[in-house]
Write an enzyme that holds these catalytic residues in place. Structure first.
Site, PDB file in Angstrom:
ATOM      1  N   ASP A  39      -2.909  -9.391   7.403  1.00 60.17           N
ATOM      2  CA  ASP A  39      -1.689  -9.627   8.176  1.00 60.17           C
ATOM      3  C   ASP A  39      -1.284  -8.390   8.972  1.00 60.17           C
ATOM      4  OD1 ASP A  39      -1.262  -8.709   5.392  1.00 60.17           O
ATOM      5  OD2 ASP A  39       0.785  -8.407   6.067  1.00 60.17           O
ATOM      6  N   ILE A  93      12.334 -10.130 -19.093  1.00 64.40           N
ATOM      7  CA  ILE A  93      12.658  -8.992 -19.948  1.00 64.40           C
ATOM      8  C   ILE A  93      13.671  -9.438 -20.996  1.00 64.40           C
ATOM      9  CG2 ILE A  93      13.804  -6.734 -20.040  1.00 64.40           C
ATOM     10  CD1 ILE A  93      12.747  -6.201 -17.222  1.00 64.40           C
ATOM     11  N   CYS A 140       0.834  -1.183   0.000  1.00 66.18           N
ATOM     12  CA  CYS A 140       0.000   0.000   0.000  1.00 66.18           C
ATOM     13  C   CYS A 140       0.876   1.243   0.000  1.00 66.18           C
ATOM     14  CB  CYS A 140      -0.899   0.007   1.246  1.00 66.18           C
ATOM     15  SG  CYS A 140      -1.866  -1.514   1.440  1.00 66.18           S
TER      16      CYS A 140
END
Length: 645
Positions: free
Chosen positions: A105, A299, A2
């Protein structure tokens, strides 16, 4: 995963809610799944959370409030990151009488704090940065994980105490000054930052393994910095005295546990897969653990000298992974994508690998994944970089294989001018602190040598007699270096500087979270790290083979070509290696290094910078042109960043 931010201020007023909305807006990319606010005018407190839902998808709204029935009502919490093994910990806390508002969590941090006080951090395992407010004690505690995988910044000023996952969130508040620091600009030009330093004066990065305890003192705040963990190597000769087989099995067991924990989520988990041992080991173990095909993202560069996709494909086929290859062209790594990477990283970078990884994170999210397991940290802990081997060869009398060191440099000649110095140089501060000047910083000292003549007289006057190399050396804790083996000293100095400031920044969290993608570096689990720190140097590097113990531990899941392959630095092709790339960087030079930009920012002497660029365009010296590429990347970004943030 977040974004978090907040402020604690005696000047909380009617505009605070509007300001916090703007702060949250800047963190939308870190948490597009929801946002939450705590507004507490009585305490002058605001806490902000933008959510990327990974665990407890429908019940993880933050800020999290404590409960009356278990005595934690005075606590408030916002978390960025993951705490692993949380289900076991929740079970233990329930037996102690604690209750939970969410299934996420994150909430365990609050309950562990109530139970253990400030020692609660020792019970947390994972990648995290969080803010915990204790109303009863009138204290705010902000904490960053042991290696700095998750970012966290703070500012203490006349208007209060501010914090955020990214600097741009604090700059969105009018009470946070945005004064650029010339010393930090110089550090960014040479690539290496002093721990805790940011581009802005009075805005600091919380150091890895540290917490701040902020206490209200009337209309002011007292800030105590406390280190709770460090990468502490044993004294030379006091490493774990075990057989090779025991070391190998211990590493294998620790990695299995770490990867198993990082596969847990309420959304699908994928893996990054390059041609290196680390990511290949992770995907091999992940496939065995979950006993089903793993989604692997690779990549591929349009330059065979730098491209490892073919090795990654061999690994993917070996374990039956579902491989997705993102092919990047020269034009992808510059222009608007370069500018976006600067914006999200909030710092300059020497190579466009960060741009490539940002584009990969965008691709991964479009395919439908929010979480990837990555291989960062293995080189730092197990002696994987060529620069580490170079110092082992040079400075360990028992090893003393300078010929092997020269052979290694020849094999890695393509990286001369970037991660490997083309000549040996030293600095008295490092000689004093470490007993030698580590090979990893020598290329950046050479960059600094070439940057200094390009600086304007005005900028040099602002710097005075400031010595950035000495500042880096003296930032290191001598007590963690004295009496240690040369390899341990080198690894420690890198972990405290380049790991957090480069690998985990524009090579990790910042470009992954630019597209709301959570990266989980399994090697940086602190249980794995504490095991690695105790392994003797000759087991980490054996007969010139880097990460020997990891190779042996993962031998059963690696293809033979990779098991026997020397470490190859993962980086994007520099601009001078291709006409299209050169054309693209020239466009950025025209935009960001114009006469107007040079005059506005006052960093460079225009005539000298122009001559340097002209010499670069005429030269065919690979090492020198690589170094010029680095300087141009930094110069462009330094001008761009002030306008982009």
């Amino acid at each position: 995963m977040c974004g978090i931010a907040g402020l604690w201020s005696p000047h909380y007023d009617d505009q605070t809610k509007a300001h916090t909305e703007k702060m949250a807006d800047t963190l939308y990319h870190r948490g597009p799944d929801g946002r939450g606010f705590l507004h507490d005018p009585e305490n002058g407190l605001a806490m902000i959370h933008t959510r990327l839902s990974i665990i407890g998808l429908n019940s993880g709204t933050q800020p999290i409030h404590g409960r009356e029935d278990d005595g934690t009502a005075h606590l408030k919490l916002t978390v960025n990151g993951e705490f692993y093994d949380y289900k076991r910990i929740r079970g233990l806390l329930r037996t102690d009488g604690y209750w939970f508002n969410t299934r996420s969590d994150s909430e365990i941090a609050m309950k562990l704090y109530d139970k253990h006080g400030l020692d609660f951090v020792h019970h947390l395992r994972g990648e995290f940065a969080f803010a915990l407010f204790d109303e009863a004690k009138q204290q705010l505690i902000i904490v960053r994980d042991r290696f700095g995988i998750r970012p966290l910044y703070y500012h203490k000023g006349d208007k209060g105490f501010f914090w955020a996952s990214e600097i741009k969130a604090m700059l969105a508040h009018p009470d946070v000054p945005r004064n650029v620091c010339p010393k930090a600009q110089l550090h960014q030009m040479m690539q290496v930052m002093v721990p805790g330093m940011t581009l802005f004066e009075d805005i600091h990065a919380l150091k890895p393994g540290h917490m701040l305890i902020v206490s209200r003192k009337g209309d002011d705040f007292e800030v105590e910095e406390r280190r709770y963990w460090d990468a502490e190597f044993p004294l030379d000769g006091q490493h774990d005295d075990l057989s090779d087989e025991e070391h190998i099995e211990n590493v294998r067991r620790a990695l299995v546990e770490s990867i198993t924990l990082r596969l847990e989520a309420d959304v699908p988990v994928a893996c990054y897969l390059s041609g290196g041992i680390d990511s290949c080991s992770i995907i091999g173990m992940a496939a065995a653990i979950q006993q089903s095909p793993v989604k692997a993202f690779t990549i591929s560069f349009d330059d065979d000298r730098y491209d490892e996709a073919h090795i990654a494909t061999e690994m993917a086929e070996m374990v039956g992974a579902d491989q997705d290859i993102l092919k990047l062209k020269a034009t992808d790594l510059y222009g608007e994508n370069f500018e976006k990477a600067v914006y999200y990283s909030e710092r300059t970078f020497y190579n466009t690998l960060g741009v490539a990884k940002m584009l990969m994170s965008e691709h991964v999210r479009k395919v439908g994944y929010k979480v990837v397991i990555t291989g960062e940290g293995s080189d730092e802990l197990f002696g994987g970089y060529a620069q580490f081997k170079a110092d082992y060869f040079l400075h360990d009398p028992a090893y003393a294989q300078t010929a092997a060191g020269e052979d290694m440099k020849k094999r890695n000649a393509i990286f001369s001018g970037s991660v490997l110095a083309e000549k040996q140089i030293s600095h008295p501060a490092f000689e004093e602190v470490m007993g030698f000047t580590p090979s990893w910083i020598q290329p950046w000292m050479l960059v600094l040598e070439r940057v200094k003549p390009l600086l304007s007289d005005e900028f040099k006057a602002r710097l005075g007699d400031y010595d950035p190399v000495a500042a880096i050396a003296y930032s290191l804790d001598r007590s963690m270096l004295d009496g240690r083996h040369v390899l341990d000293k080198v690894q420690y100095s890198w972990i405290k500087t380049m790991l957090e400031g480069q690998i985990l920044n524009w090579g990790g969290d910042r470009v992954d979270m630019a597209n709301s993608l959570e990266s989980r570096p399994a090697f940086l689990d602190h249980h794995v790290a504490e095991l690695a720190l105790r392994i003797p140097p000759h087991v980490r590097i054996r007969d010139g083979i880097e990460k020997w113990v990891v190779r042996e531990a993962m031998k059963h899941v690696l293809p033979e070509v990779l098991y026997k392959r020397e470490k190859f630095a993962f980086m994007a092709p520099p601009a001078h290696t291709d006409a299209e790339k050169t054309a693209e960087i020239n466009k950025l030079i025209e935009k960001w290094l114009s006469s107007e930009e040079i005059a506005e920012h006052g960093i460079f002497d225009e005539a000298k910078l122009r001559q340097s660029i002209e010499d670069y365009r005429k030269s065919d010296d690979h090492a020198q042109n690589t170094r010029k590429d680095i300087i141009l990347n930094h110069a462009i970004a330094l001008h761009a960043i002030d306008e982009l943030l």
